[in-house]
Write an enzyme that holds these catalytic residues in place. Structure first.
Site, mmCIF file in Angstrom:
data_model
loop_
_atom_site.group_PDB
_atom_site.id
_atom_site.type_symbol
_atom_site.label_atom_id
_atom_site.label_comp_id
_atom_site.label_asym_id
_atom_site.label_seq_id
_atom_site.Cartn_x
_atom_site.Cartn_y
_atom_site.Cartn_z
ATOM 1 N N ALA A 80 1.009 -1.492 -0.049
ATOM 2 C CA ALA A 80 -0.309 -0.696 -0.357
ATOM 3 C C ALA A 80 0.741 1.255 -0.057
ATOM 4 C CB ALA A 80 -1.049 0.200 1.264
ATOM 5 N N PRO A 81 0.620 2.486 -0.596
ATOM 6 C CA PRO A 81 1.359 3.406 -0.902
ATOM 7 C C PRO A 81 0.900 3.949 0.834
ATOM 8 C CG PRO A 81 -0.393 3.836 -1.940
ATOM 9 C CD PRO A 81 -0.467 2.515 -1.966
ATOM 10 N N GLY A 82 2.418 4.765 1.169
ATOM 11 C CA GLY A 82 1.855 5.622 2.206
ATOM 12 C C GLY A 82 3.386 5.040 3.023
ATOM 13 N N ILE A 83 3.792 5.251 3.881
ATOM 14 C CA ILE A 83 4.361 5.358 4.838
ATOM 15 C C ILE A 83 4.277 4.165 5.443
ATOM 16 C CG2 ILE A 83 5.766 6.722 7.106
ATOM 17 C CD1 ILE A 83 5.084 8.937 6.632
ATOM 18 N N LYS A 84 5.740 2.711 5.824
ATOM 19 C CA LYS A 84 5.316 2.071 5.853
ATOM 20 C C LYS A 84 4.737 2.595 7.634
ATOM 21 C CE LYS A 84 7.519 -0.046 2.906
ATOM 22 N NZ LYS A 84 8.498 -1.007 2.169
ATOM 23 N N GLY A 85 4.580 1.212 8.463
ATOM 24 C CA GLY A 85 4.024 1.044 9.771
ATOM 25 C C GLY A 85 5.396 0.458 10.720
ATOM 26 N N MET A 86 5.150 0.553 12.168
ATOM 27 C CA MET A 86 6.076 -0.054 12.855
ATOM 28 C C MET A 86 5.007 -1.324 12.871
ATOM 29 S SD MET A 86 8.060 2.960 14.594
ATOM 30 C CE MET A 86 8.675 2.078 15.645
ATOM 31 N N LYS A 126 -4.226 -5.843 6.398
ATOM 32 C CA LYS A 126 -3.396 -5.149 7.261
ATOM 33 C C LYS A 126 -2.710 -6.560 8.124
ATOM 34 C CE LYS A 126 -4.062 -1.449 9.482
ATOM 35 N NZ LYS A 126 -4.954 -0.522 10.517
ATOM 36 N N ASP A 142 -14.018 0.566 10.275
ATOM 37 C CA ASP A 142 -14.740 -0.832 10.429
ATOM 38 C C ASP A 142 -13.412 -1.735 10.349
ATOM 39 O OD1 ASP A 142 -15.786 -2.638 12.350
ATOM 40 O OD2 ASP A 142 -17.275 -2.650 11.091
#
Length: 574
Positions: A314-320, A335, A370
């Site tokens: 997914a585009p965007g900053i990768k989560g931790m 996710k 949700d």
């Protein structure tokens, strides 16, 4: 094996019937609690109904596992159970829910089972969304009655168990709204008629009448919110705006309590009122989220058949904490909780799952997305991009299994795709940026009023819906607001304190210093000053403390799912 496959099918069917009876029992408590203004019981009843499915499912699963023993993965036995179950449910008007219940049982009993068309109800689908008995479903008001008599009769037909504050004023408010929105554009004809669902929709402190009027050769849908205030029942507004109605049934809101003996017929009527909502979203909205999950999965399978694009990161900053991927042609993100978290994250995978569960049981007040939770989710391996497969291997390898030409993911969440707020703010105009950053602040404070503190409030953890509404979607650091300690920063007085490289005062784990939010919440210089001025309360510890005090006193703050300016009595409290 001491039991026959027929008895297994019968036991699953009885489990389903218990679920239906209990679901209806909880739902039928909603009007009573609305009448009594028992908002604490309203919230508890909502959570109990949400827990109901698993509360009934897990003991049944344990029972079947114990009896089946080593045979729990015997495909021949499950085929026979399914055939017997077919005979038990084939004439039911809620057959689609019964099929989903069976799917839930087999997925839990048959260890490691992914979607299986031979053993499960994968793509059945029934034409249960046809409305056959209108008289049982809706109240009908022909135009020959006249506008004011229709509205008077309509309010008389729905008994909310308490006196109206001022029914005559309510009728005049409604008359004026209808004249302003409908009668200035359309002239009623002999075929003009109004239909309203007999079932009332309850959520939080409101009851909603949902209907449609046939005028100008088309249906015009509407929603009438009813509130119960200190001076009695009153009509709060009349909503014709389709976007506003769609938002009231949004994936960001809690489910309605509404009696639906034949759920598919209620969904069919709702589809005519809110036509661009998918069927699975409407089942979710009326509390049948497990069947909504089934329908979502069918949409997913259909999309795979009708598309050629690949699953990508997914585009965007990768989560931790989470690895997120998407199929560009599908309006969903997937996710996965990572195998390991980099500092400063120090939680466990189970703690993250607990946060998601908290959100699923909480009032989302239109500000939290949700999710659907899946186990052993199947993807065609040929559709997984090399970059994504590498990312999954690096971050979530323990959740992956390859079977033939499929990638099986042991656990994931699905969530509506949104534009990350940080990405939106990179290219939007100043005016657009001001609008969404205003809503960003509103979203945080509305979550606070629902006793939710987001924790990590960076813009990368928020997204924008189609209607540019700001939604929070990163739950690994959320806490109950009442568990936090909002403080003003102590003022440095000595030279050592002023120039200390680390805070010179004690900071507990749950301490929050709202004035620090100013430094990092918005980075764009042309937006920052407006954001700071518009959202002053965000940076005031006393404001947060006052919200805490209200919650601790048992005050339930109602989140209006529509703008205050369209209310008939904007200052009337509930």
């Amino acid at each position: 094996m001491p039991y026959s496959t027929h008895s297994f099918a019968e036991r699953i069917f009885q489990g389903f019937l218990s679920y239906v009876v209990s679901f209806k029992t909880y739902t039928r408590l909603a009007p009573r609690y609305f009448r009594e203004k028992n908002w604490t019981a309203t919230q508890l009843n909502h959570r109990q109904r949400l827990r109901l499915y698993k509360d009934l499912l897990f003991p049944l699963v344990d029972e079947l596992k114990e009896v089946l023993g080593a045979e729990n993965t015997n495909r021949g036995i499950w085929k026979e159970i399914r055939n017997h179950y077919n005979h038990l449910i084939h004439s039911r008007q809620d057959i689609e829910l019964a099929e989903t219940f069976f799917n839930s049982v087999i997925r839990k009993v048959y260890t490691g089972l992914a979607a299986d068309e031979e053993l499960m109800y994968l793509m059945e689908g029934h034409n249960t969304c046809e409305v056959y008995a209108l008289d049982d479903l809706i109240n009908i008001y022909p135009s020959s009655m006249g506008l004011e008599p229709i509205l008077r009769k309509m309010l008389d037909d729905y008994d909310f168990g308490a006196p109206f504050m001022d029914k005559e004023a309510d009728i005049q408010f409604l008359v004026n709204s209808v004249r302003k929105v409908i009668l200035t554009r359309y002239r009623p004809s002999p075929d003009t008629t109004t239909q309203i669902l007999k079932s009332v929709f309850y959520r939080n402190k409101a009851a909603y009448l949902i209907g449609r009027t046939y005028v100008g050769h088309k249906w015009m849908p509407f929603i009438i919110p009813i509130l119960h205030g200190p001076r009695g029942i009153f009509v709060d507004t009349l909503i014709f705006d389709p976007n506003m109605m769609s938002s009231m049934f949004s994936f960001t809101r809690s489910y309605f309590m509404v009696e639906a003996d034949i759920p598919s017929q209620v969904v069919s009527f709702l589809s005519s009122v809110i036509p661009h909502k998918k069927t699975h979203e409407l089942y979710n909205a009326i509390g049948f989220n497990k069947h909504g999950k089934t329908l979502f999965y069918r949409d997913y399978l259909l999309q795979l058949d009708q598309s050629l694009d690949q699953f990508i990161v997914a585009p965007g900053i990768k989560g931790m904490v989470m690895t997120v991927f998407t199929l560009p042609s599908l309006n969903v993100v997937f996710k996965l909780i990572k195998d390991h978290f980099e500092p400063p994250k120090n939680m466990t995978r189970q703690e993250v799952r607990d946060k998601y569960k908290l959100v699923s049981l909480h009032d989302r007040v239109g500000r939290m997305a949700d999710t659907h939770e899946f186990e052993y989710f199947k993807l065609p391996l040929s559709r997984v991009s090399p970059e994504l497969l590498k990312e999954l291997r690096n971050t979530t390898n323990s959740l992956l299994r390859i079977e033939g030409d499929s990638l099986i993911i042991k656990h994931l969440y699905t969530e509506r795709k949104m534009v990350p707020l940080n990405i939106y703010l990179e290219d939007c105009s100043t005016e657009e940026g001001n609008n969404v950053t205003e809503d960003y602040g509103r979203a945080i404070l509305q979550l606070a009023q629902a006793n939710i503190f987001p924790g990590d409030m960076m813009t990368k953890n928020f997204g924008l819906t189609r209607q540019k509404r700001v939604i929070f979607y990163d739950y690994d650091e959320i806490e109950f607001l009442t568990d936090m300690n909002f403080r003003a920063k102590p003022k440095a007085e000595t030279y050592e304190q002023i120039y200390a490289s680390e805070p010179w005062y004690d900071i507990a784990k749950n301490d929050v210093f709202p004035e620090d939010f100013r430094r990092w919440m918005i980075g764009r210089t042309d937006l920052k000053q407006h954001f700071l001025e518009y959202n002053k309360n965000l940076f005031d510890p006393e404001y947060w403390q006052k919200i805490q005090e209200k919650i601790l006193k048992g005050e339930f703050i109602h989140a209006f799912p529509y703008p205050n300016e369209i209310r008939f009595r904007p200052k009337e409290k509930v």
